[in-house]
Design a protein around this motif. Structure first.
Motif, PDB file in Angstrom:
ATOM      1  N   LEU A 156      -5.486  -0.828  -7.063  1.00 34.94           N
ATOM      2  CA  LEU A 156      -6.754  -0.290  -6.569  1.00 34.94           C
ATOM      3  C   LEU A 156      -6.501   1.039  -5.882  1.00 34.94           C
ATOM      4  O   LEU A 156      -5.597   1.151  -5.045  1.00 34.94           O
ATOM      5  CB  LEU A 156      -7.383  -1.247  -5.559  1.00 34.94           C
TER       6      LEU A 156
ATOM      7  N   LYS B  68     -15.322   1.270   2.739  1.00 38.01           N
ATOM      8  CA  LYS B  68     -14.207   1.461   1.821  1.00 38.01           C
ATOM      9  C   LYS B  68     -14.742   1.533   0.399  1.00 38.01           C
ATOM     10  O   LYS B  68     -15.590   0.732   0.010  1.00 38.01           O
ATOM     11  CB  LYS B  68     -13.229   0.291   1.965  1.00 38.01           C
TER      12      LYS B  68
ATOM     13  N   SER C 273       0.838  -1.198   0.000  1.00 37.68           N
ATOM     14  CA  SER C 273       0.000   0.000   0.000  1.00 37.68           C
ATOM     15  C   SER C 273       0.868   1.242   0.000  1.00 37.68           C
ATOM     16  O   SER C 273       1.895   1.290   0.682  1.00 37.68           O
ATOM     17  CB  SER C 273      -0.912   0.042   1.234  1.00 37.68           C
TER      18      SER C 273
ATOM     19  N   GLU D 121      -8.065   3.347  -3.212  1.00 38.32           N
ATOM     20  CA  GLU D 121      -9.051   3.123  -2.157  1.00 38.32           C
ATOM     21  C   GLU D 121      -9.193   4.347  -1.257  1.00 38.32           C
ATOM     22  O   GLU D 121      -8.213   5.001  -0.921  1.00 38.32           O
ATOM     23  CB  GLU D 121      -8.658   1.920  -1.299  1.00 38.32           C
TER      24      GLU D 121
ATOM     25  N   ARG E  40      -3.377   0.473  -3.529  1.00 34.06           N
ATOM     26  CA  ARG E  40      -3.059  -0.881  -3.051  1.00 34.06           C
ATOM     27  C   ARG E  40      -2.787  -1.799  -4.231  1.00 34.06           C
ATOM     28  O   ARG E  40      -3.517  -1.796  -5.215  1.00 34.06           O
ATOM     29  CB  ARG E  40      -4.211  -1.415  -2.213  1.00 34.06           C
TER      30      ARG E  40
ATOM     31  N   SER F  60     -13.417   1.331  -3.521  1.00 35.38           N
ATOM     32  CA  SER F  60     -12.264   0.870  -4.291  1.00 35.38           C
ATOM     33  C   SER F  60     -12.524   1.056  -5.776  1.00 35.38           C
ATOM     34  O   SER F  60     -13.639   0.816  -6.241  1.00 35.38           O
ATOM     35  CB  SER F  60     -11.987  -0.612  -4.039  1.00 35.38           C
TER      36      SER F  60
END
Length: 195
Positions: free
Chosen positions: A76, A89, A39, A78, A66, A91
């Motif tokens: 992704l 969350k 991340s 996020e 991520r 995404s």
């Protein structure tokens, strides 16, 4: 948007094995193979997202990119939101071009302005199911300032139990002899790297 609740338990590396064994006695099952998670967290020049996390401000947000190395170039973007109602969350899959653009130029984030990559966090995650709880175990956590190779090793692991917003985590407390605790990887990374 679907809110969920979560509780975290900090574990020493020596506690991990015994806690997992104890939970297996309560029918803990592995969901997926362990995988590596990478991340990159973003923040503005004033580190407002860190400050909000550190102070426990509600609502608060985190912005991160991520990737899962075994999935190749898939990334992704996020947004994690913590509020009094729970957590959720958002995404979005992004391609390599958009990823490169965000890493170079940052991203405008409402309420925070331009946010640029700040911290890199790597770890290995195990995925479990325990009755109606989803359980993850993060271990071998390392932190680094974005763009630097020097990394800092997190001495602890974190067991996280996620459940529906209206459910209760009292069952979990009866299964393990642990006290819940806050554990923000981003917050700990900022403190570890002395940003």
């Amino acid at each position: 948007m679907s809110f969920r609740s979560e509780v975290k338990f900090r574990l020493t590396r020596s506690e991990v094995h015994s806690v997992i064994l104890e939970l297996k006695n309560h029918d803990l099952r592995s969901l997926f193979p362990r995988r590596q998670v990478h991340s990159i967290y973003f923040d503005n020049a004033q580190l407002m997202m860190f400050q909000e996390s550190n102070e426990g401000v509600m609502p608060r947000k985190k912005l991160r990119l991520r990737t899962y190395p075994e999935h190749g170039q898939k990334s992704l973007l996020e947004i994690k939101v913590s509020s009094a109602e729970g957590r959720y969350k958002e995404s979005k899959n992004i391609d390599q071009e958009e990823k490169n653009n965000i890493l170079v130029n940052g991203r405008y984030f409402d309420g925070y302005g331009i946010c640029k990559p700040t911290i890199g966090i790597n770890y290995f995650r195990d995925y479990f199911q325990l009755k109606h709880f989803r359980v993850t175990l993060d271990r071998d956590i390392t932190y680094s300032r974005y763009g630097q190779t020097l990394s800092y090793i997190e001495p602890e692991c974190v067991l996280e139990v996620k459940f529906g917003h209206l459910a209760s985590c009292e069952e979990i407390y009866s299964m393990v002899n642990l006290q819940p605790s806050r554990f923000s990887k981003y917050e700990r990374a900022i403190k570890s790297t002395n940003m």
